[in-house]
Design a protein around this motif. Structure first.
Motif, short mmCIF file in Angstrom:
data_model
loop_
_atom_site.label_atom_id
_atom_site.label_comp_id
_atom_site.label_asym_id
_atom_site.label_seq_id
_atom_site.Cartn_x
_atom_site.Cartn_y
_atom_site.Cartn_z
N ALA A 50 1.45 29.83 51.27
CA ALA A 50 0.59 29.41 50.02
C ALA A 50 0.53 30.60 48.92
CB ALA A 50 -0.94 28.92 50.56
N GLY A 51 0.38 31.83 49.50
CA GLY A 51 0.02 32.92 48.79
C GLY A 51 1.18 33.16 48.32
N LEU A 52 2.50 33.15 48.78
CA LEU A 52 3.91 33.22 47.98
C LEU A 52 4.12 32.13 46.99
CD1 LEU A 52 5.98 34.25 51.36
CD2 LEU A 52 5.13 35.57 49.48
N ILE A 53 3.56 30.95 47.16
CA ILE A 53 3.80 30.06 46.13
C ILE A 53 3.08 30.32 45.03
CG2 ILE A 53 3.56 27.55 45.56
CD1 ILE A 53 4.15 27.19 48.65
N GLY A 81 11.46 36.13 47.34
CA GLY A 81 10.24 36.56 48.53
C GLY A 81 9.97 35.40 49.39
N PHE A 82 9.62 34.36 48.52
CA PHE A 82 9.01 32.99 49.36
C PHE A 82 10.48 32.38 50.30
CE2 PHE A 82 9.48 28.51 49.98
CZ PHE A 82 8.28 28.28 50.41
N VAL A 83 11.40 32.34 49.55
CA VAL A 83 12.75 31.72 50.38
C VAL A 83 12.91 32.56 51.70
CG1 VAL A 83 15.29 31.35 50.24
CG2 VAL A 83 13.70 30.90 48.35
N LEU A 84 13.15 34.08 51.60
CA LEU A 84 13.46 35.04 52.53
C LEU A 84 12.36 34.77 53.76
CD1 LEU A 84 14.57 38.24 50.94
CD2 LEU A 84 16.00 36.43 52.11
N VAL A 85 10.91 34.78 53.42
CA VAL A 85 9.89 34.43 54.39
C VAL A 85 10.07 33.25 54.90
CG1 VAL A 85 7.38 34.37 54.58
CG2 VAL A 85 8.54 36.19 53.22
N TYR A 86 10.30 32.16 54.26
CA TYR A 86 10.44 30.75 54.77
C TYR A 86 11.58 30.64 55.89
CZ TYR A 86 10.21 25.97 55.45
OH TYR A 86 9.96 24.76 55.96
N ALA A 87 12.62 31.42 55.47
CA ALA A 87 13.72 31.43 56.60
C ALA A 87 13.43 31.71 57.72
CB ALA A 87 15.01 32.19 55.71
N VAL A 88 12.74 33.10 57.74
CA VAL A 88 12.05 33.47 58.89
C VAL A 88 11.38 32.68 59.92
CG1 VAL A 88 11.11 35.45 60.10
CG2 VAL A 88 12.57 36.05 58.03
N TRP A 99 15.64 35.27 67.83
CA TRP A 99 16.72 35.49 66.72
C TRP A 99 15.99 35.12 65.04
CZ3 TRP A 99 20.84 37.95 68.18
CH2 TRP A 99 21.15 37.84 69.56
N ALA A 100 14.71 35.06 64.87
CA ALA A 100 14.26 34.89 63.66
C ALA A 100 14.62 35.77 62.78
CB ALA A 100 12.76 34.54 63.86
N TRP A 101 14.75 37.01 63.10
CA TRP A 101 14.78 38.30 62.48
C TRP A 101 16.21 38.13 61.63
CZ3 TRP A 101 18.94 41.42 63.12
CH2 TRP A 101 19.64 41.27 64.61
N VAL A 102 17.26 37.28 62.32
CA VAL A 102 18.44 37.12 61.51
C VAL A 102 18.52 36.24 60.35
CG1 VAL A 102 20.96 36.43 62.08
CG2 VAL A 102 19.61 37.63 64.18
N ALA A 103 17.43 35.25 60.18
CA ALA A 103 17.40 34.31 59.29
C ALA A 103 17.44 34.88 57.79
CB ALA A 103 16.14 33.60 59.35
N ALA A 104 16.66 35.77 57.67
CA ALA A 104 16.62 36.51 56.22
C ALA A 104 18.08 37.08 55.83
CB ALA A 104 15.57 37.50 55.93
N TYR A 188 6.32 22.45 48.44
CA TYR A 188 5.13 21.76 49.22
C TYR A 188 5.63 20.99 50.43
CZ TYR A 188 1.72 18.37 50.77
OH TYR A 188 0.88 17.60 51.46
N LEU A 189 6.64 20.55 50.38
CA LEU A 189 7.32 19.57 51.13
C LEU A 189 7.82 20.64 52.48
CD1 LEU A 189 9.39 16.78 49.46
CD2 LEU A 189 7.36 16.55 50.80
N VAL A 190 8.28 21.64 52.06
CA VAL A 190 9.08 22.53 53.14
C VAL A 190 8.17 23.39 53.78
CG1 VAL A 190 11.25 22.56 52.07
CG2 VAL A 190 9.61 24.38 51.61
#
Length: 200
Positions: A50-53, A81-88, A99-104, A188-190
């Motif tokens: 929410a803060g990143l949005i 910033g939002f997209v990278l955090v969300y990927a993780v 393996w979450a760290w690989v996502a970004a 919002y959806l994601v």
């Protein structure tokens, strides 16, 4: 960094209100941020998203009000910033914490490749939404529908973003404001899928 940027159909010259629709339509991000914050109910991941949005709202609004290069950079950084955090967060919640760290880095690599191939900076995001929907459908996770809908909406918003300068002769205000409105829905959806109180 204070150079004037005129990149949208609606803007015809410098000035704080040179892009009224593009500026006001950023309220879609603020609404999305508030809704995700309320859904989070204290969940730290939800509050972080929410803060990143909210940062996307602030940076994009600043860019369309001021139309300067530094504001354009801030806008892009906030979105990234939002997209990278969300990927993780997605990888941690749905795949594997190990393996979450690989996502970004994987998302950055995908974005770089698609950009070099002429797909622009947002094609990687569209591909990622499709991949999220497909993998969750394979896992029989009901959340896949959220990503399928988000991907369809993002495809439409991406098309409208690309059309902005091409329709100036017919639609003086352009179509970029629709990109903001639809992307607010996408964020919002994601986000709601990974907020703990809403996880199945």
């Amino acid at each position: 960094m204070t150079d004037y940027v005129d990149g949208y159909c609606e803007r015809v010259g410098p000035g704080l209100w040179g892009e009224p629709l593009n500026s006001l339509s950023n309220l879609a991000f603020l609404v999305a941020a508030v809704l995700v914050w309320r859904l989070a109910e204290g969940d730290r991941t939800g509050r972080l998203l929410a803060g990143l949005i909210g940062l996307v709202f602030a940076a994009s609004t600043a860019f369309h009000l001021l139309a300067t290069r530094w504001a354009a950079v801030a806008d892009s950084v906030a979105v990234l910033g939002f997209v990278l955090v969300y990927a993780v967060v997605f990888a941690r919640e749905y795949w594997s914490r190990r393996w979450a760290w690989v996502a970004a880095p994987a998302f950055l690599a995908l974005t770089l490749v698609t950009a070099l191939l002429g797909g622009g900076l947002y094609l990687g995001t569209f591909i990622s939404l499709g991949a999220f929907a497909a993998t969750l459908a394979f896992m029989r996770d009901a959340s896949w529908t959220h990503f399928a809908v988000a991907g369809a909406i993002f495809a439409l918003s991406l098309s409208l973003r690309g059309l902005d300068r091409d329709v100036c002769d017919y639609v003086p205000v352009g179509t970029h404001f629709l990109w903001h409105l639809l992307d607010g829905v996408v964020l919002y959806l994601v986000s709601r899928t990974v907020v703990r109180p809403n996880r199945p």
